[in-house]
Scaffold this motif. Structure first.
Motif, short mmCIF file in Angstrom:
data_model
loop_
_atom_site.label_atom_id
_atom_site.label_comp_id
_atom_site.label_asym_id
_atom_site.label_seq_id
_atom_site.Cartn_x
_atom_site.Cartn_y
_atom_site.Cartn_z
N VAL A 29 0.85 -1.19 0.00
CA VAL A 29 0.00 0.00 0.00
C VAL A 29 0.89 1.24 0.00
O VAL A 29 1.86 1.30 0.74
CB VAL A 29 -0.90 0.03 1.26
CG1 VAL A 29 -1.85 1.23 1.24
CG2 VAL A 29 -1.68 -1.27 1.42
N GLU A 30 0.57 2.19 -0.88
CA GLU A 30 1.27 3.48 -0.84
C GLU A 30 0.27 4.55 -0.44
O GLU A 30 -0.82 4.64 -1.01
CB GLU A 30 1.81 3.84 -2.24
CG GLU A 30 2.94 2.97 -2.74
CD GLU A 30 3.22 3.27 -4.21
OE1 GLU A 30 3.62 4.41 -4.52
OE2 GLU A 30 3.02 2.37 -5.03
N THR A 31 0.66 5.36 0.53
CA THR A 31 -0.20 6.47 0.97
C THR A 31 0.56 7.78 0.84
O THR A 31 1.77 7.80 0.62
CB THR A 31 -0.63 6.30 2.45
OG1 THR A 31 0.51 6.56 3.27
CG2 THR A 31 -1.15 4.89 2.73
N ILE A 32 -0.13 8.87 1.05
CA ILE A 32 0.48 10.19 0.94
C ILE A 32 1.68 10.34 1.89
O ILE A 32 2.64 11.04 1.58
CB ILE A 32 -0.59 11.29 1.20
CG1 ILE A 32 -0.05 12.68 0.90
CG2 ILE A 32 -1.12 11.23 2.63
CD1 ILE A 32 0.05 13.00 -0.57
N GLU A 33 1.62 9.63 3.03
CA GLU A 33 2.71 9.76 4.02
C GLU A 33 4.05 9.29 3.45
O GLU A 33 5.10 9.68 3.94
CB GLU A 33 2.39 8.97 5.29
CG GLU A 33 1.34 9.62 6.19
CD GLU A 33 -0.08 9.27 5.82
OE1 GLU A 33 -0.30 8.62 4.77
OE2 GLU A 33 -0.99 9.64 6.59
N GLY A 34 3.99 8.42 2.42
CA GLY A 34 5.23 7.85 1.90
C GLY A 34 5.85 8.67 0.79
O GLY A 34 6.90 8.31 0.24
N LEU A 35 5.22 9.79 0.45
CA LEU A 35 5.65 10.50 -0.76
C LEU A 35 6.88 11.38 -0.57
O LEU A 35 7.82 11.32 -1.35
CB LEU A 35 4.48 11.34 -1.30
CG LEU A 35 4.17 11.10 -2.77
CD1 LEU A 35 3.90 9.62 -3.01
CD2 LEU A 35 2.97 11.92 -3.18
N ALA A 36 6.87 12.22 0.44
CA ALA A 36 7.97 13.18 0.62
C ALA A 36 9.19 12.48 1.22
O ALA A 36 9.05 11.58 2.04
CB ALA A 36 7.53 14.32 1.53
N GLY A 71 -5.76 12.78 -1.72
CA GLY A 71 -6.36 11.91 -2.73
C GLY A 71 -5.93 12.32 -4.13
O GLY A 71 -5.56 11.47 -4.95
N PHE A 72 -5.98 13.63 -4.41
CA PHE A 72 -5.56 14.10 -5.74
C PHE A 72 -4.10 13.76 -5.99
O PHE A 72 -3.72 13.37 -7.10
CB PHE A 72 -5.76 15.61 -5.86
CG PHE A 72 -7.09 15.99 -6.44
CD1 PHE A 72 -7.32 15.88 -7.81
CD2 PHE A 72 -8.12 16.44 -5.63
CE1 PHE A 72 -8.55 16.22 -8.36
CE2 PHE A 72 -9.35 16.78 -6.17
CZ PHE A 72 -9.58 16.67 -7.53
N ILE A 73 -3.27 13.94 -4.98
CA ILE A 73 -1.83 13.71 -5.20
C ILE A 73 -1.56 12.23 -5.43
O ILE A 73 -0.77 11.86 -6.31
CB ILE A 73 -1.01 14.31 -4.04
CG1 ILE A 73 -1.10 15.84 -4.11
CG2 ILE A 73 0.46 13.85 -4.11
CD1 ILE A 73 -0.33 16.60 -3.05
N MET A 74 -2.22 11.35 -4.68
CA MET A 74 -2.01 9.91 -4.91
C MET A 74 -2.54 9.51 -6.29
O MET A 74 -1.94 8.70 -7.00
CB MET A 74 -2.69 9.08 -3.82
CG MET A 74 -2.08 9.23 -2.44
SD MET A 74 -0.27 9.16 -2.42
CE MET A 74 0.03 7.43 -2.78
N SER A 75 -3.66 10.11 -6.67
CA SER A 75 -4.23 9.81 -7.98
C SER A 75 -3.28 10.30 -9.07
O SER A 75 -3.00 9.57 -10.05
CB SER A 75 -5.60 10.50 -8.06
OG SER A 75 -6.28 10.11 -9.20
N ALA A 76 -2.75 11.51 -8.90
CA ALA A 76 -1.80 12.05 -9.87
C ALA A 76 -0.54 11.19 -9.92
O ALA A 76 0.01 10.93 -10.99
CB ALA A 76 -1.44 13.49 -9.50
#
Ligand code: FAD
Ligand code: FES
Ligand code: FES
Lengths: 156, 292
Positions: A75-82, A108-113
């Motif tokens: 699972v990838e979530t927004i927390e893993g991005l930066a 949500g938008f950022i994960m979708s993008a």
């Protein structure tokens, strides 16, 4: 009450174990059990995209996945991005373009993008708009979000 | 959400035995994009959820130019439209997989789930009907097959009996000079439920001027998706013309039994059946003519 199940999964690259009831959605597990509150609950029925995460490389609505279904998955979530000292290019582009106001739709938008750019690094505006059709924003009017995603694609 | 137990079945016999044992209170889980919403909103009383996604047969996506397509019941929309052979052979099915929900829904939703959910407005069902698809069903007494147009019996109801599940959908190999098309009317550009949907498939002769055979199917104008048999039969052997297409569209309108609701009135829906049937037929014909 159904027995809590033991689930082992990978979240943002780290192996995570948790206990959950079968009726708990992945969104509830992330927020209530694992305290990863980046993914948001908007509609809880698949329409708003605020809960978007990436499951085994595919964009999904975490409100429509059961926590128990994630056994052995990634699972990838927004927390893993930066990175610790640096935002992800999509996050930078959202800031640069003022692509958020209240911010509840933003993870949500950022994960979708991210899911889009992972498989199509140079999307057209049309492709961006269609891909993001499952994400709703009540504040920005979408245009700045679309610009941000196109900028992020150009920057990456 | 209501409390339930979850079991991931690994084989068809295991899933069938569980369904048989648990009866009415057990439901199969494919992508969950209908089921999880229904359980959460207490629209279904479910005590057992049987996840079939680890069963090999329901993940089949096997295309063979001679025998056609075996589409496992749990194959998600995104896998279907990522397959070039399927895009080429069954474009009407692809039309539907690309408009069911948005990207995140298509990452989970199966065409088999769309079929088993048996919504009158299901976008996946008219294309299956026009493509002559057959449902492969497993149950305690073995396998049986049912044509897709006979599968749904009422809103949310199917021919599946206690202990039975859909394993796969079989679609015959596309004939030469054939194609298919599906479209729906919605007030938005995407992410909406069909006010009316129409699918068509055609087989043309070698000159591409005459229709050898056609099939037309409709969504959201009756308690189940409909095969417009009479309208389809009218086109067999006809030279392609506006008059022939109009005649089929009128015959399709004649079987529509729509309701009026917040999405549209019965009158509007009947009108739309005519418009969309014409567009679906012309779209399928154009695809045959453009194919190389
Ligand atoms: C935001 C949103 C937008 C949507 N947009 C559309 C749309 O545009 N068009 C459209 O047609 N639908 C739409 N849907 C509905 C839904 O996504 C589709 O019907 C989808 O194809 C269902 O597939 P699934 O795999 O998620 O099914 P599930 O939810 O897993 O299952 C659906 C039903 O079928 C039963 N079932 C599933 N597989 C089997 C099997 N093999 N054997 C027996 N029973 C089975 C389940 O028990 C359940 O009752 C939308 C849903 C949401 C939440
Ligand atoms: S909260 Fe999941 S889509 Fe709205
Ligand atoms: S910024 Fe407020 S909902 Fe999008």
């Amino acid at each position: 009450m159904a027995r809590r199940s033991h689930v082992q999964t990978t979240i943002n690259g780290e192996t995570v174990e948790f206990l959950c009831e079968p009726r708990q959605s992945l969104l509830e597990v992330l927020r209530d059990e694992l305290h990863l509150t980046g993914a948001k609950e908007g509609c809880n029925n698949g329409n708003c995209g605020a809960c978007s995460v990436i499951l085994d490389g595919r964009l999904v609505n975490s409100c429509l996945v059961l926590g128990v279904e994630t056994e052995g998955k990634s699972v990838e979530t927004i927390e893993g991005l930066a990175a610790p000292d640096k935002l992800h290019p999509i996050q930078d582009a959202f800031l640069e373009n003022a692509a958020l106001q209240c911010g509840i739709c933003t993870p949500g938008f950022i994960m979708s993008a991210k899911a889009l750019l992972d498989q199509n690094p140079n999307p057209t505006e049309h492709e961006v708009r269609y891909w993001l059709a499952g994400n709703l924003c009540r504040c920005t009017g979408y245009d700045k979000i679309v610009r941000a995603v196109l900028d992020a694609a150009a920057a990456e | 959400m209501r409390d339930f137990s979850y079991i991931a079945a690994n084989t068809i016999p295991e899933a069938v035995a569980l369904l048989d044992e648990k009866g009415e209170n057990a439901r199969i889980l494919a992508g969950g994009t209908d089921l999880i919403v229904q359980v959460r909103e207490a629209r279904r009383d479910v005590n057992w959820i049987i996840d079939i996604k680890s069963i090999p047969e329901v993940n089949a996506l096997d295309y063979n130019a001679d025998t056609g397509l075996v589409l496992g019941a749990a194959v998600e929309c995104y896998k279907i439209y990522a397959d070039d052979a399927i895009c080429k052979g069954y474009p009407g099915l692809i039309d539907a997989t690309k408009i069911i929900g948005g990207t995140a829904i298509q990452g989970r939703a199966a065409v088999g789930g769309n079929l088993c959910n048996a919504s009158p407005a299901a976008d996946g069902i008219p294309p299956l009907i026009v493509l002559n698809a057959t449902c492969v069903i497993a149950g305690p007494n073995g396998e049986r097959e049912v044509p897709v147009e006979q599968f749904c019996t009422a809103p949310g109801q199917t021919v599946l009996k206690n202990g039975e599940m859909l394993v796969s959908i079989k679609i015959p190999a596309p004939e030469s000079n054939s194609s298919s098309f599906y479209l729906r009317f919605i007030p938005r550009n995407e992410m909406d439920i069909a006010v009316v949907g129409a699918g068509a498939s055609v087989v043309l002769d070698d000159t591409k001027q005459t229709i050898v055979s056609a099939r037309i199917a409709l969504a959201a104008v009756a308690p189940t998706p409909l095969f417009a048999e009479e309208a389809s039969a009218r086109l067999a052997g006809r030279e392609i013309s506006d008059a022939a297409i109009d005649e089929a569209a009128e015959a399709a309108k004649a079987i529509a039994r729509p309701i009026s609701d917040m999405r549209g009135t019965a009158e509007q829906r009947t009108h739309l059946v005519g418009v969309l049937t014409r567009r679906a037929l012309n779209g399928a014909i154009q695809r045959v003519r453009e194919a190389t």
